[in-house]
Design an enzyme around this catalytic site. Structure first.
Site, mmCIF file in Angstrom:
data_model
loop_
_atom_site.group_PDB
_atom_site.id
_atom_site.type_symbol
_atom_site.label_atom_id
_atom_site.label_comp_id
_atom_site.label_asym_id
_atom_site.label_seq_id
_atom_site.Cartn_x
_atom_site.Cartn_y
_atom_site.Cartn_z
ATOM 1 N N ARG A 174 -1.288 -9.390 12.752
ATOM 2 C CA ARG A 174 -1.828 -8.294 11.937
ATOM 3 C C ARG A 174 -2.662 -8.824 10.775
ATOM 4 O O ARG A 174 -3.657 -8.224 10.387
ATOM 5 C CB ARG A 174 -0.698 -7.397 11.446
ATOM 6 C CG ARG A 174 -0.205 -6.440 12.553
ATOM 7 C CD ARG A 174 1.184 -5.905 12.271
ATOM 8 N NE ARG A 174 1.240 -5.118 11.072
ATOM 9 C CZ ARG A 174 2.305 -5.045 10.264
ATOM 10 N NH1 ARG A 174 3.394 -5.719 10.548
ATOM 11 N NH2 ARG A 174 2.270 -4.301 9.197
ATOM 12 N N LYS B 41 0.817 -1.217 0.000
ATOM 13 C CA LYS B 41 0.000 0.000 0.000
ATOM 14 C C LYS B 41 0.849 1.265 0.000
ATOM 15 O O LYS B 41 0.585 2.194 -0.737
ATOM 16 C CB LYS B 41 -0.916 0.054 1.235
ATOM 17 C CG LYS B 41 -2.061 -0.923 1.214
ATOM 18 C CD LYS B 41 -3.052 -0.623 2.330
ATOM 19 C CE LYS B 41 -2.451 -0.737 3.715
ATOM 20 N NZ LYS B 41 -2.124 -2.117 4.114
ATOM 21 N N ARG C 277 11.161 -2.461 11.373
ATOM 22 C CA ARG C 277 9.937 -1.980 12.012
ATOM 23 C C ARG C 277 9.561 -2.899 13.159
ATOM 24 O O ARG C 277 9.573 -4.114 13.014
ATOM 25 C CB ARG C 277 8.799 -1.953 10.973
ATOM 26 C CG ARG C 277 8.278 -0.565 10.712
ATOM 27 C CD ARG C 277 7.272 -0.573 9.599
ATOM 28 N NE ARG C 277 5.985 -1.147 10.012
ATOM 29 C CZ ARG C 277 4.856 -0.918 9.361
ATOM 30 N NH1 ARG C 277 4.834 -0.122 8.318
ATOM 31 N NH2 ARG C 277 3.733 -1.485 9.762
ATOM 32 N N ARG D 191 -10.275 1.215 8.826
ATOM 33 C CA ARG D 191 -9.819 -0.165 8.942
ATOM 34 C C ARG D 191 -10.850 -1.028 9.667
ATOM 35 O O ARG D 191 -10.651 -2.229 9.799
ATOM 36 C CB ARG D 191 -8.559 -0.135 9.792
ATOM 37 C CG ARG D 191 -7.351 -0.840 9.261
ATOM 38 C CD ARG D 191 -6.262 -0.587 10.295
ATOM 39 N NE ARG D 191 -5.055 -1.282 10.043
ATOM 40 C CZ ARG D 191 -4.018 -0.791 9.397
ATOM 41 N NH1 ARG D 191 -4.070 0.411 8.882
ATOM 42 N NH2 ARG D 191 -2.931 -1.513 9.265
ATOM 43 N N ARG E 68 11.017 -7.093 4.682
ATOM 44 C CA ARG E 68 11.037 -5.674 5.059
ATOM 45 C C ARG E 68 11.575 -5.507 6.489
ATOM 46 O O ARG E 68 12.287 -4.557 6.779
ATOM 47 C CB ARG E 68 9.620 -5.091 4.976
ATOM 48 C CG ARG E 68 9.573 -3.605 5.330
ATOM 49 C CD ARG E 68 8.222 -3.006 5.060
ATOM 50 N NE ARG E 68 7.288 -3.265 6.148
ATOM 51 C CZ ARG E 68 6.008 -2.884 6.123
ATOM 52 N NH1 ARG E 68 5.511 -2.268 5.074
ATOM 53 N NH2 ARG E 68 5.219 -3.133 7.142
HETATM 54 P P1 ADP Z 1 0.245 -2.059 7.657
HETATM 55 O O1 ADP Z 1 -0.535 -1.577 6.485
HETATM 56 O O2 ADP Z 1 1.563 -2.626 7.300
HETATM 57 O O3 ADP Z 1 -0.551 -2.921 8.571
HETATM 58 P P2 ADP Z 1 0.112 0.604 8.882
HETATM 59 O O4 ADP Z 1 1.291 1.465 8.775
HETATM 60 O O5 ADP Z 1 -1.089 0.965 8.101
HETATM 61 O O6 ADP Z 1 0.639 -0.845 8.574
HETATM 62 O O7 ADP Z 1 -0.345 0.474 10.426
HETATM 63 C C1 ADP Z 1 0.550 0.078 11.435
HETATM 64 C C2 ADP Z 1 -0.188 -0.064 12.751
HETATM 65 O O8 ADP Z 1 -0.752 1.199 13.131
HETATM 66 C C3 ADP Z 1 -1.375 -1.031 12.741
HETATM 67 O O9 ADP Z 1 -0.999 -2.355 12.950
HETATM 68 C C4 ADP Z 1 -2.211 -0.472 13.897
HETATM 69 O O10 ADP Z 1 -1.656 -0.842 15.153
HETATM 70 C C5 ADP Z 1 -2.018 1.029 13.758
HETATM 71 N N1 ADP Z 1 -3.071 1.613 12.899
HETATM 72 C C6 ADP Z 1 -2.873 2.187 11.681
HETATM 73 N N2 ADP Z 1 -4.029 2.607 11.157
HETATM 74 C C7 ADP Z 1 -4.998 2.296 12.043
HETATM 75 C C8 ADP Z 1 -6.407 2.434 12.072
HETATM 76 N N3 ADP Z 1 -7.082 2.996 11.059
HETATM 77 N N4 ADP Z 1 -7.079 1.992 13.162
HETATM 78 C C9 ADP Z 1 -6.435 1.434 14.187
HETATM 79 N N5 ADP Z 1 -5.114 1.238 14.221
HETATM 80 C C10 ADP Z 1 -4.382 1.656 13.177
#
Ligand code: ADP
Length: 201
Positions: free
Chosen positions: A150, A19, A139, A94, A133
């Site tokens: 996740r 993404k 990370r 999400r 990654r």
């Molecule tokens: P990825 O797409 O790799 O899962 P993101 O960078 O989008 O990673 O998100 C990393 C973390 O940030 C998620 O696992 C969650 O803990 C938190 N997070 C991000 N966006 C949201 C959201 N919309 N609602 C709740 N938690 C979020």
């Protein structure tokens, strides 16, 4: 007709679908700000802000930040002047509750999402990508156990959004396998087809 034309986009897909990479290309092409909740949280953790302190353990464990808190952050962000051209949301909404919260914010401003790009990839492929990654970026939420968690959270909480946006007729499903260029070509072609009637109107 007073407002300038806007492009309001969202990109969703399982963790590791690519993404972020595709989001950076989409914002460049459409000239809209990139709103990534993951980036906002990580920046706050890095800077040691109260928000960062509140969310760091959740993120490290691969859990979601509570809806209420996340909604508030996005609502604030959508009030900034730069979203007058539209926006690309990445990683938000999400959960179904987050979709409803976003609907309320956009409705209050007579705005709505134009298109939702779904990046489709299979689970084994994304787990492999994320482990790679992890070696490169380090990370904290990229350990194997957290990655699997996740994926599970995605399947349970975010997957239902695919049907929801499908029912609204704004979903664009794109095959996320292949080179970065191949995938962005597919995204642009699909987005152009979707957005064209609106621009022509
Ligand atoms: P990825 O797409 O790799 O899962 P993101 O960078 O989008 O990673 O998100 C990393 C973390 O940030 C998620 O696992 C969650 O803990 C938190 N997070 C991000 N966006 C949201 C959201 N919309 N609602 C709740 N938690 C979020």
């Amino acid at each position: 007709m007073t407002a300038a034309p806007q492009t309001r986009l969202l990109i969703i897909g399982p963790p590791g679908a690519g993404k972020g990479t595709q989001a950076s290309r989409i914002v460049e092409r459409f000239g809209v700000p990139w709103i990534s909740t993951g980036d906002i949280f990580r920046a706050n953790i890095k800077a040691g802000t109260p928000l960062g302190q509140r969310v760091s353990q959740l993120i490290e464990a691969g859990k979601l930040v509570p809806d209420e808190l996340t909604n508030e952050i996005v609502e604030d962000r959508l009030r900034h002047e730069d979203v007058s051209s539209g926006f690309l949301l990445d990683g938000y909404p999400r959960t179904v509750d987050q979709v409803h919260a976003l609907d309320r914010v956009l409705e209050s401003d007579a705005r709505a999402l134009d298109a939702v790009v779904l990046l489709e990839v299979d689970t084994d492929e994304v787990v492999a990508r994320l482990l790679k990654r992890a070696e490169i970026e380090g990370r904290v939420d990229d350990t194997e156990e957290v990655i699997r968690h996740r994926q599970q959270v995605y399947a349970e909480q975010t997957q239902p959004l695919v049907e929801l946006f499908g029912d609204r007729g704004i979903l664009i499903a794109v095959d996320g396998l292949g080179s970065v260029d191949d995938v962005s070509d597919r995204i642009f072609a699909a987005l152009d087809a979707k957005l064209e009637p609106k621009t022509a109107a």
